[in-house]
Motif scaffolding. Structure first.
Motif, PDB file in Angstrom:
ATOM      1  N   ARG A 125       0.843  -1.262   0.040  1.00 55.63           N
ATOM      2  CA  ARG A 125      -0.007   0.073  -0.063  1.00 55.63           C
ATOM      3  C   ARG A 125       0.825   1.321  -0.092  1.00 55.63           C
ATOM      4  O   ARG A 125       0.724   2.246  -0.883  1.00 55.63           O
ATOM      5  N   CYS A 126       2.033   1.256   0.840  1.00 57.87           N
ATOM      6  CA  CYS A 126       2.741   2.485   0.711  1.00 57.87           C
ATOM      7  C   CYS A 126       3.658   2.516  -0.278  1.00 57.87           C
ATOM      8  O   CYS A 126       3.803   3.757  -1.022  1.00 57.87           O
ATOM      9  N   LEU A 127       3.658   1.493  -1.270  1.00 55.56           N
ATOM     10  CA  LEU A 127       4.632   1.372  -2.362  1.00 55.56           C
ATOM     11  C   LEU A 127       3.622   2.175  -3.376  1.00 55.56           C
ATOM     12  O   LEU A 127       4.067   3.053  -4.190  1.00 55.56           O
ATOM     13  N   GLY A 128       2.655   1.965  -3.450  1.00 60.77           N
ATOM     14  CA  GLY A 128       1.416   2.652  -4.184  1.00 60.77           C
ATOM     15  C   GLY A 128       1.429   4.159  -3.923  1.00 60.77           C
ATOM     16  O   GLY A 128       1.251   4.927  -4.961  1.00 60.77           O
ATOM     17  N   LEU A 129       1.530   4.277  -2.601  1.00 66.68           N
ATOM     18  CA  LEU A 129       1.559   5.811  -2.249  1.00 66.68           C
ATOM     19  C   LEU A 129       2.744   6.329  -2.793  1.00 66.68           C
ATOM     20  O   LEU A 129       2.758   7.612  -3.716  1.00 66.68           O
ATOM     21  N   SER A 182      -4.295  -9.267  -2.914  1.00 67.84           N
ATOM     22  CA  SER A 182      -3.066  -9.356  -3.267  1.00 67.84           C
ATOM     23  C   SER A 182      -2.255  -8.088  -2.964  1.00 67.84           C
ATOM     24  O   SER A 182      -2.842  -6.914  -2.900  1.00 67.84           O
ATOM     25  N   ASN A 183      -0.889  -8.213  -2.931  1.00 72.06           N
ATOM     26  CA  ASN A 183      -0.176  -6.896  -2.771  1.00 72.06           C
ATOM     27  C   ASN A 183      -0.395  -6.101  -3.955  1.00 72.06           C
ATOM     28  O   ASN A 183      -0.211  -4.758  -4.071  1.00 72.06           O
ATOM     29  N   VAL A 184      -0.581  -6.599  -5.157  1.00 72.65           N
ATOM     30  CA  VAL A 184      -0.693  -5.944  -6.347  1.00 72.65           C
ATOM     31  C   VAL A 184      -2.224  -4.896  -6.270  1.00 72.65           C
ATOM     32  O   VAL A 184      -2.325  -3.805  -6.483  1.00 72.65           O
ATOM     33  N   ILE A 185      -3.072  -5.558  -5.603  1.00 70.95           N
ATOM     34  CA  ILE A 185      -4.307  -4.847  -5.630  1.00 70.95           C
ATOM     35  C   ILE A 185      -4.285  -3.610  -4.685  1.00 70.95           C
ATOM     36  O   ILE A 185      -4.816  -2.392  -4.542  1.00 70.95           O
ATOM     37  N   ARG A 186      -3.561  -4.040  -3.502  1.00 66.43           N
ATOM     38  CA  ARG A 186      -3.283  -3.002  -2.181  1.00 66.43           C
ATOM     39  C   ARG A 186      -2.644  -1.849  -2.825  1.00 66.43           C
ATOM     40  O   ARG A 186      -2.945  -0.697  -2.651  1.00 66.43           O
ATOM     41  N   ALA A 187      -1.397  -2.023  -3.654  1.00 73.70           N
ATOM     42  CA  ALA A 187      -0.625  -0.961  -4.230  1.00 73.70           C
ATOM     43  C   ALA A 187      -1.558  -0.169  -5.343  1.00 73.70           C
ATOM     44  O   ALA A 187      -1.535   1.102  -5.390  1.00 73.70           O
ATOM     45  N   VAL A 188      -2.224  -0.924  -6.298  1.00 73.04           N
ATOM     46  CA  VAL A 188      -3.085  -0.173  -7.008  1.00 73.04           C
ATOM     47  C   VAL A 188      -4.065   0.690  -6.542  1.00 73.04           C
ATOM     48  O   VAL A 188      -4.312   1.786  -6.880  1.00 73.04           O
ATOM     49  N   ALA A 189      -4.550   0.152  -5.444  1.00 70.67           N
ATOM     50  CA  ALA A 189      -5.713   0.898  -4.694  1.00 70.67           C
ATOM     51  C   ALA A 189      -5.072   2.261  -4.270  1.00 70.67           C
ATOM     52  O   ALA A 189      -5.990   3.308  -3.887  1.00 70.67           O
ATOM     53  N   ALA A 190      -3.823   2.087  -3.991  1.00 74.67           N
ATOM     54  CA  ALA A 190      -3.379   3.257  -2.931  1.00 74.67           C
ATOM     55  C   ALA A 190      -2.812   4.405  -4.066  1.00 74.67           C
ATOM     56  O   ALA A 190      -2.433   5.602  -3.553  1.00 74.67           O
ATOM     57  N   LEU A 191      -2.554   4.107  -5.335  1.00 68.92           N
ATOM     58  CA  LEU A 191      -2.408   5.032  -6.179  1.00 68.92           C
ATOM     59  C   LEU A 191      -3.055   6.453  -6.428  1.00 68.92           C
ATOM     60  O   LEU A 191      -2.350   7.520  -6.281  1.00 68.92           O
ATOM     61  N   PRO A 192      -4.380   6.333  -6.372  1.00 63.55           N
ATOM     62  CA  PRO A 192      -4.931   7.667  -6.353  1.00 63.55           C
ATOM     63  C   PRO A 192      -4.804   8.530  -5.209  1.00 63.55           C
ATOM     64  O   PRO A 192      -4.558   9.806  -5.374  1.00 63.55           O
ATOM     65  N   LEU A 193      -4.617   7.743  -4.126  1.00 65.07           N
ATOM     66  CA  LEU A 193      -4.544   8.589  -2.612  1.00 65.07           C
ATOM     67  C   LEU A 193      -3.036   9.202  -2.617  1.00 65.07           C
ATOM     68  O   LEU A 193      -2.823  10.243  -2.450  1.00 65.07           O
ATOM     69  N   GLY A 194      -1.850   8.485  -3.076  1.00 65.56           N
ATOM     70  CA  GLY A 194      -0.647   9.003  -3.114  1.00 65.56           C
ATOM     71  C   GLY A 194      -0.565  10.230  -4.204  1.00 65.56           C
ATOM     72  O   GLY A 194       0.208  11.297  -3.886  1.00 65.56           O
ATOM     73  N   ALA A 195      -1.296  10.245  -5.463  1.00 68.75           N
ATOM     74  CA  ALA A 195      -1.190  11.165  -6.306  1.00 68.75           C
ATOM     75  C   ALA A 195      -1.984  12.426  -5.844  1.00 68.75           C
ATOM     76  O   ALA A 195      -1.543  13.767  -5.811  1.00 68.75           O
ATOM     77  N   ALA A 196      -3.008  12.165  -5.138  1.00 75.27           N
ATOM     78  CA  ALA A 196      -3.961  13.275  -4.542  1.00 75.27           C
ATOM     79  C   ALA A 196      -2.975  13.867  -3.583  1.00 75.27           C
ATOM     80  O   ALA A 196      -3.308  15.090  -3.215  1.00 75.27           O
ATOM     81  N   ILE A 197      -2.582  13.306  -2.641  1.00 76.15           N
ATOM     82  CA  ILE A 197      -1.837  13.852  -1.440  1.00 76.15           C
ATOM     83  C   ILE A 197      -0.589  14.772  -1.900  1.00 76.15           C
ATOM     84  O   ILE A 197      -0.524  15.877  -1.499  1.00 76.15           O
ATOM     85  N   ALA A 198       0.052  14.321  -2.995  1.00 77.05           N
ATOM     86  CA  ALA A 198       1.095  15.052  -3.424  1.00 77.05           C
ATOM     87  C   ALA A 198       0.517  16.308  -4.312  1.00 77.05           C
ATOM     88  O   ALA A 198       0.945  17.505  -4.119  1.00 77.05           O
ATOM     89  N   ALA A 199      -0.515  16.470  -5.060  1.00 75.75           N
ATOM     90  CA  ALA A 199      -1.414  17.364  -5.712  1.00 75.75           C
ATOM     91  C   ALA A 199      -1.605  18.304  -4.846  1.00 75.75           C
ATOM     92  O   ALA A 199      -1.498  19.715  -4.964  1.00 75.75           O
ATOM     93  N   VAL A 200      -2.211  18.120  -3.672  1.00 81.19           N
ATOM     94  CA  VAL A 200      -2.788  19.028  -2.705  1.00 81.19           C
ATOM     95  C   VAL A 200      -1.593  19.901  -2.010  1.00 81.19           C
ATOM     96  O   VAL A 200      -1.699  20.993  -1.935  1.00 81.19           O
TER      97      VAL A 200
END
Length: 91
Positions: A5-9, A58-76
């Motif tokens: 999840r952190c990797l996705g972020l 799976s870890n892939v699902i966890r990472a992919v699910a976190a992608l929008p949040l990581g991008a949004a945090i940085a964008a904000v």
């Protein structure tokens, strides 16, 4: 090493930062809170599925699910820093 999840972020944060930087002069369509709330939905959904033991993910699902949040945090963060910089220039 970090969790999936952190990797996705971490992977999506630079993308969100670049997009926010290139669009920093455009008016935001969502408030920062609304953007973060919307982007957190996939991560919250995966957490709910895991914590209620509905299905192992799976870890892939966890990472992919976190992608929008990581991008949004940085964008904000970039958007707010640019807004503060413009405000400082006016004073």
């Amino acid at each position: 090493p970090v969790c999936a999840r952190c990797l996705g972020l971490y992977l999506s944060a630079p993308v969100g930062a670049v997009v926010a930087w290139t669009r920093r002069r455009q008016r935001a369509r969502l408030t920062p809170l609304a953007l973060l709330a919307l982007a957190s939905v996939p991560t919250i959904a995966t957490l709910g599925i895991e914590w209620t033991h509905l299905s192992p993910l799976s870890n892939v699902i966890r990472a992919v699910a976190a992608l929008p949040l990581g991008a949004a945090i940085a964008a904000v963060l970039i958007r707010e820093a640019a807004r503060d910089a413009r405000t400082d220039q006016l004073h």
